[in-house]
Write an enzyme that holds these catalytic residues in place. Structure first.
Site, mmCIF file in Angstrom:
data_model
loop_
_atom_site.group_PDB
_atom_site.id
_atom_site.type_symbol
_atom_site.label_atom_id
_atom_site.label_comp_id
_atom_site.label_asym_id
_atom_site.label_seq_id
_atom_site.Cartn_x
_atom_site.Cartn_y
_atom_site.Cartn_z
ATOM 1 N N HIS A 53 0.828 -1.212 0.000
ATOM 2 C CA HIS A 53 0.000 0.000 0.000
ATOM 3 C C HIS A 53 0.854 1.249 0.000
ATOM 4 C CE1 HIS A 53 -3.733 2.198 0.554
ATOM 5 N NE2 HIS A 53 -3.224 2.855 1.576
ATOM 6 N N HIS A 55 0.834 5.554 -1.474
ATOM 7 C CA HIS A 55 0.432 6.718 -2.261
ATOM 8 C C HIS A 55 1.741 7.475 -2.494
ATOM 9 C CE1 HIS A 55 -3.564 5.690 -0.752
ATOM 10 N NE2 HIS A 55 -3.123 5.825 0.477
ATOM 11 N N GLN A 58 2.703 11.243 -1.744
ATOM 12 C CA GLN A 58 2.734 11.763 -0.373
ATOM 13 C C GLN A 58 4.150 11.781 0.219
ATOM 14 O OE1 GLN A 58 -0.328 9.862 2.013
ATOM 15 N NE2 GLN A 58 -1.938 10.447 0.587
ATOM 16 N N ARG A 79 -4.974 15.624 6.588
ATOM 17 C CA ARG A 79 -5.572 15.438 5.277
ATOM 18 C C ARG A 79 -5.793 16.784 4.586
ATOM 19 N NH1 ARG A 79 -11.403 12.773 3.784
ATOM 20 N NH2 ARG A 79 -12.028 14.797 4.578
ATOM 21 N N TYR A 118 -4.821 7.546 -6.632
ATOM 22 C CA TYR A 118 -6.047 8.341 -6.736
ATOM 23 C C TYR A 118 -5.839 9.761 -7.252
ATOM 24 C CZ TYR A 118 -4.997 9.922 -1.884
ATOM 25 O OH TYR A 118 -4.418 10.414 -0.750
ATOM 26 N N HIS A 205 -11.999 3.586 -3.038
ATOM 27 C CA HIS A 205 -11.171 4.256 -2.035
ATOM 28 C C HIS A 205 -11.517 3.850 -0.610
ATOM 29 C CE1 HIS A 205 -10.071 7.492 0.789
ATOM 30 N NE2 HIS A 205 -8.984 7.598 0.047
ATOM 31 N N HIS A 230 -9.548 1.095 1.623
ATOM 32 C CA HIS A 230 -9.288 1.566 2.989
ATOM 33 C C HIS A 230 -10.500 1.223 3.850
ATOM 34 C CE1 HIS A 230 -6.798 4.951 0.971
ATOM 35 N NE2 HIS A 230 -5.931 4.313 1.735
ATOM 36 N N HIS A 267 -5.544 -1.071 6.489
ATOM 37 C CA HIS A 267 -5.625 -0.658 7.901
ATOM 38 C C HIS A 267 -6.452 -1.653 8.721
ATOM 39 C CE1 HIS A 267 -3.722 2.998 6.624
ATOM 40 N NE2 HIS A 267 -4.765 3.387 5.919
ATOM 41 N N ASP A 318 2.122 3.253 2.804
ATOM 42 C CA ASP A 318 1.010 4.194 2.781
ATOM 43 C C ASP A 318 1.440 5.639 2.482
ATOM 44 O OD1 ASP A 318 -1.502 5.279 3.008
ATOM 45 O OD2 ASP A 318 -1.807 4.791 5.105
HETATM 46 ZN ZN ZN Z 1 -3.775 4.790 2.177
#
Ligand code: ZN
Length: 451
Positions: A53, A55, A58, A79, A118, A205, A230, A267, A318
């Site tokens: 996992h 992204h 980030q 966020r 995403y 998502h 998620h 998670h 993540d």
């Molecule tokens: Zn995530």
């Protein structure tokens, strides 16, 4: 050919192991074999984990959100910052960041990554001329880094439970199910440029962002391959979903979405004991991301009930605030110890925590990414990592305790070599294209932080 002084094979440890690779797979395994001229010689060979996992983008905001603001900081204030950051990223920057992320994963000992993707559209929410532009950038990064990619384009339709409209910060993510179908097919066509071990899955998502009827349609669109979602990361999310759908997220998915071995619930932090047992029985993988879950204040995974029920799990990085395989494994166990005031928690029955965690995460990660990997056996993909058992953290340990040393006492610097589907990408601890990838990443970060 690879010659290892010792290797952890599917049936256990063996000495003087010689591996023959063909077409990215393990074609033959000899034990008690002498090295031959031309062999790549390593000390200790293990199946390499998949990072299930990520992204990638980030990574670029690591360290930017650790300052206390007025009131109480939370997942939700993090966020909001992430959304502001996302508004600025260009496709070229996304590619450079993803390549750096994949390089760091490979150097940490991961052979593959599940990119939960995403960030699809332009800053104002309009698709790029090629709707799969951003997916192509991830593929271009994977071509540079060589990592084994499972691409998971994300359906993100709503801003919150109950079909709330997307917020301004979510415009780049948004698609309805029809447009998502177009994006998925464009990504499928573009993925053909990658080596044959690349995989395509889908990622609704979350139950915040995808309504039940769209979830059903999405699963029907992709009748094979991984499905990642998620679920139950934050207590507020559990309450919101319960208020909307009448059940907690994990329970709702298990009752309504035919969750099976294709699924990976990312998670799954906040589960009741009954949810833990039912998720374990489903054959799905829990996608645990201990460093990010700690960084975002999500909470510790409910490990003991899940492991006792035979639940499958793997590891993901993540938010990529820190990419470290050893830290990820270590924090998974330590978060359990801190909560339970006990030791040696994440192991079924008796035995070595390190050996159990490593082997379980290797199998679970491979399952979640749809890769025939996770063990060293003939016919499996050659996703392999070599570590140096003569490093100070490991040199005193018998091989039965070597994985305890790796999990509790070592850093990723013990990694010497990594192969992804037979591609020899890390040698002497360095990615083979480190200089170029790092230079492009630095350029992208300079641009991004220019004003
Ligand atoms: Zn995530």
């Amino acid at each position: 050919m690879i010659h290892a002084r010792q290797a952890l094979l599917a049936e256990g440890w063996a000495r003087d192991v010689r591996l023959t690779l063909a077409d990215g797979r393990i074609a033959g395994i000899e034990t008690g074999a002498a090295p031959q001229a031309g062999d790549v010689r390593v000390d200790t060979l293990l199946p390499a984990l998949a990072n299930l996992h990520s992204h990638a983008f980030q990574r670029a905001m690591a360290g930017m959100a650790e300052e206390r603001q007025e009131g109480r900081d939370s997942f939700w204030t993090w966020r909001a910052l992430m959304y502001r950051f996302v508004g600025r990223l260009t496709p070229g920057q996304v590619e450079a960041i993803a390549a750096q992320v994949q390089l760091e994963m490979l150097e940490a000992g991961y052979a593959a990554v599940g990119e939960f993707h995403y960030l699809h559209h332009q800053p104002d929410g309009r698709p790029y001329d090629d709707i799969a532009e951003m997916s192509r950038r991830i593929f271009a990064a994977a071509q540079q880094s060589g990592i084994g990619l499972t691409h998971l384009p994300v359906l993100y339709s709503h801003g919150g439970a109950g079909r709330a409209p997307l917020g301004e910060g979510q415009r780049r993510f948004g698609n309805d199910i029809e447009r998502f179908g177009v994006l998925l097919e464009a990504a499928r066509a573009a993925l053909g440029a990658l080596p044959g071990d690349a995989r395509l899955g889908v990622a609704p998502h979350s139950l915040r962002a995808v309504a039940p009827e769209d979830l059903a349609q999405l699963v029907a669109m992709q009748p094979a391959g991984p499905i990642h979602i998620h679920a139950a990361e934050q207590p507020q999310e559990v309450r919101d979903v319960e208020a909307w759908l009448g059940a907690r997220p994990v329970a709702w998915l298990l009752d309504n979405a035919a969750v099976d071995g294709r699924w990976c619930l990312i998670h799954a932090t906040h589960m009741t004991a009954a949810e833990s047992r039912a998720l374990a029985a489903s054959g799905a993988v829990a996608g645990l991301c201990p460093i990010t879950e700690a960084n975002l204040g999500d909470g510790p995974f409910a490990g003991p009930a899940y492991v006792a029920a035979g639940g499958r799990f793997g590891l993901g990085s993540d938010s990529n605030v820190l990419i470290s395989l050893t830290e990820e494994l270590r924090l998974l166990e330590y978060s359990q110890r801190l909560r339970d005031l006990g030791r040696a928690v994440m192991v079924a029955g008796r035995g070595s925590v390190g050996a159990f965690l490593y082997a379980a995460a290797a199998r679970g990660g491979a399952q979640a990414l749809g890769r025939a990997a996770g063990i060293i056996a003939p016919g499996r993909l050659a996703d392999l990592v070599a570590v140096d058992s003569t490093a100070p953290a490991l040199c005193a340990l018998p091989r039965e305790k070597l994985l305890d040393g790796l999990v509790f006492a070592a850093r990723d610097t013990v990694v010497t070599d990594v192969w992804s589907a037979g591609r020899h990408l890390v040698r002497e601890g360095r990615h083979v294209r480190r200089d170029d990838i790092l230079a492009a990443f630095r350029r992208a970060m300079r641009e991004l932080t220019a004003d």
